[in-house]
Design an enzyme around this catalytic site. Structure first.
Site, mmCIF file in Angstrom:
data_model
loop_
_atom_site.group_PDB
_atom_site.id
_atom_site.type_symbol
_atom_site.label_atom_id
_atom_site.label_comp_id
_atom_site.label_asym_id
_atom_site.label_seq_id
_atom_site.Cartn_x
_atom_site.Cartn_y
_atom_site.Cartn_z
ATOM 1 N N LYS A 81 0.858 -1.189 0.000
ATOM 2 C CA LYS A 81 0.000 0.000 0.000
ATOM 3 C C LYS A 81 0.895 1.240 0.000
ATOM 4 O O LYS A 81 1.881 1.289 0.740
ATOM 5 C CB LYS A 81 -0.901 -0.016 1.242
ATOM 6 C CG LYS A 81 -1.928 1.121 1.287
ATOM 7 C CD LYS A 81 -2.868 0.976 2.504
ATOM 8 C CE LYS A 81 -3.965 2.032 2.490
ATOM 9 N NZ LYS A 81 -4.918 1.872 3.623
ATOM 10 N N SER A 156 -9.873 1.892 2.522
ATOM 11 C CA SER A 156 -8.978 2.642 1.690
ATOM 12 C C SER A 156 -7.906 1.827 0.973
ATOM 13 O O SER A 156 -7.291 2.331 0.025
ATOM 14 C CB SER A 156 -8.285 3.716 2.533
ATOM 15 O OG SER A 156 -7.419 3.118 3.483
ATOM 16 N N SER A 180 -10.199 -0.324 6.721
ATOM 17 C CA SER A 180 -9.566 -0.225 5.404
ATOM 18 C C SER A 180 -8.882 -1.475 4.882
ATOM 19 O O SER A 180 -8.457 -1.504 3.728
ATOM 20 C CB SER A 180 -8.542 0.897 5.403
ATOM 21 O OG SER A 180 -9.197 2.119 5.190
HETATM 22 N N1 GLN Z 1 -13.487 4.325 5.692
HETATM 23 C C1 GLN Z 1 -12.938 4.779 6.928
HETATM 24 C C2 GLN Z 1 -12.531 6.232 6.790
HETATM 25 O O1 GLN Z 1 -12.768 6.763 5.779
HETATM 26 C C3 GLN Z 1 -11.773 3.920 7.337
HETATM 27 C C4 GLN Z 1 -10.530 4.213 6.622
HETATM 28 C C5 GLN Z 1 -9.357 3.411 7.111
HETATM 29 O O2 GLN Z 1 -9.509 2.414 7.793
HETATM 30 N N2 GLN Z 1 -8.172 3.920 6.803
HETATM 31 O O3 GLN Z 1 -11.986 6.813 7.663
#
Ligand code: GLN
Length: 491
Positions: A81, A156, A180
């Site tokens: 990532k 994400s 995410s």
């Molecule tokens: N979807 C969640 C957010 O937008 C989690 C994102 C994540 O785990 N980095 O914050």
């Protein structure tokens, strides 16, 4: 031929590498060719062909000399990532702010992968600064779901999930702040595990919300994920929040579960209205399959669950606002000159950050400002404590919790783009465990369908603090009960 190689599991590929049936160079070339051929999915932001081939050659040389001890991933192509700093390799966090940022150092997680012999084939797309749940917030364009390119792969860690599901690499790293890793794993039919907060070092990870951020992994099987997680976990003196604990040998203990007497909790707050009925049926079906093997099913209540999303969207933006204050156009990252210092700050941040990132910074600074702090931040932290206490009480009664990973099937690109709150609600089932710092895994459960398109459903298994061994074992047992689950190899 190369197609066939890439559909091996990581565990199978590593066996063939060690027995010299295949070479790391050949495997890496296959992975690089697929990354190029499948660029249309937009899973990779940087394909690291040159350094990957050098790592592969070194792996082949080590295998030839029999120098394989302590290198469990020797020769395996993996993706990263793009928020893990990689020395000498561009690390963007999918933001214009870091478009040309080349770190001078390596994150602990990735350093451990390379020390174990893995080959870095690509830096993978994501929501900008990991803020998002669909992959659409990347400054470099959305990632597409290999099951249906009109749909999102989740986020994400969008590129990590898509690249693993699309056989572009064998496994990948991700990060999970509120879901995410688990949610994109569910959306792509892959296995994704977020360990306990503190299990992995955050050193060298681009920060989003430091009290929630945790590294984890994607694989196509639980065994592959266990192997990857075992490699990256462990205490790091450079991260004071990483726990000074021994890392259990998860790959080895995977098959040692006794299903008879296993206590599985079903938290009723996760089976609410608004949950897609196919997902409900699939997850309850998994619990029934364990019951038939002698597990005990216990209904659990976690009454503060409905407050988790609201509390998270105070705490996470508050921490993000502080963490992102460092991007000022002065030290590193994008710099857009202004007439004076303040204007340079403003210009750089205006041009460097995308809309969602700006929204989080504004919400976070608002929640932390004097006069509002107690009403928002303090309240959110109180809710966080309640959530953690309720989980702790539940794990006195059960060994693991079964619940859906996400309330819906992968949705269409653009469907929620103008409605941030509906996107935030997609995290309703992953955020609570994040707020409590607990480990969770998403494993393919069954197939659902929307508009005639078959789409994967994830089963989320949550465990108590440091309970990775149990959730990996249960997920592994589920793979056997469920039977084969194959992601189509598309070309
Ligand atoms: N979807 C969640 C957010 O937008 C989690 C994102 C994540 O785990 N980095 O914050």
């Amino acid at each position: 031929m190369s197609q066939h190689l890439l559909t091996l599991t990581a565990t199978q590929a590593l066996e063939k590498l060690r027995s010299k049936e295949i070479s790391a160079t050949e495997l890496t070339q296959a992975s690089l060719a697929r990354l190029e051929a499948r660029k249309g999915l937009n899973a990779a932001l940087t394909i690291t062909a040159e350094s990957a081939l050098a790592q592969a050659q070194a792996a082949d040389a080590a295998i030839a000399k029999g120098e394989t001890a302590g290198k469990p991933l020797l020769g395996l192509p993996v993706g990263v990532k793009d928020l893990f700093c990689t020395q000498g390799i561009r690390t963007t966090a999918a933001s214009k702010m870091l478009e040309n940022f080349v770190p001078a150092y390596e994150s602990t997680v990735t350093a451990k992968l390379w020390a174990a012999g893995a080959v870095n084939v690509a830096k993978l797309n994501m929501d900008e600064y990991a803020m998002g749940g669909s992959g659409e917030n990347s400054a470099f364009g959305p990632t597409k779901n290999p099951w249906d390119e009109a749909r999102v792969p989740g986020g994400s860690s969008s590129g990590s999930a898509a690249a693993v599901a699309d056989y572009q690499c064998f496994a990948a790293t991700g990060s999970d702040t509120g879901g995410s890793i688990r949610q994109p794993a569910a959306f792509t039919g892959t296995v994704g595990i977020k360990p306990t907060y503190g299990r992995c070092s955050r050193w060298g990870m681009v920060a989003f919300a430091s009290s929630l951020d945790q590294a984890g992994v994607f694989g196509r099987t639980v065994a592959d994920a266990a192997l990857m997680l075992h490699t990256i976990a462990g205490h790091d003196p450079k991260d004071s929040t990483s726990a000074p604990l021994e890392v259990p040998n998860w790959p080895q203990t995977l098959g040692q579960l006794n299903i008879k007497g296993l206590r599985i909790g079903l938290p009723k707050e996760y089976f609410i209205e608004g949950l897609n009925p196919e997902i409900r049926t699939a997850v309850l079906g998994a619990a029934k399959a364990f019951e038939a093997q002698g597990a005990e099913i216990v209904e659990i209540s976690l009454p503060s669950t409905p407050y988790a999303v609201a509390a998270y969207y105070i705490v996470a933006p508050a921490e993000a606002a502080s963490n992102l204050a460092r991007y000022d156009g002065m030290r590193y990252g994008l710099r857009v000159e202004g007439k004076n210092l303040v204007e340079t700050y403003t210009n750089s941040r205006t041009a460097g950050f995308g809309d969602e990132v700006k929204r989080r910074i504004m919400v976070g600074n608002y929640a932390l400002s004097s006069g509002y702090y107690d009403a928002y931040y303090t309240k959110a932290m109180q809710a966080r404590t309640l959530i953690a206490n309720e989980f702790a009480a539940a794990f006195e009664k059960v060994d693991v919790l079964f619940c859906p990973t996400a309330p819906s099937l992968p949705f269409k690109i653009g469907a929620k783009a103008n409605d941030p709150v509906s996107l935030y609600l997609e995290d309703a089932f992953t955020i609570p465990a994040s707020m409590a710092g607990l480990p969770g895994i998403s494993v393919p459960c069954a197939m659902g369908a929307e508009e005639g398109t078959a789409l994967p459903i994830g089963l989320q298994i949550l465990g108590p603090r440091w309970g990775e061994e149990k959730i990996l074992q249960v997920a592994h047992a589920w793979e056997h009960l469920r039977g084969a689950f194959t992601i189509p190899f598309k070309s």
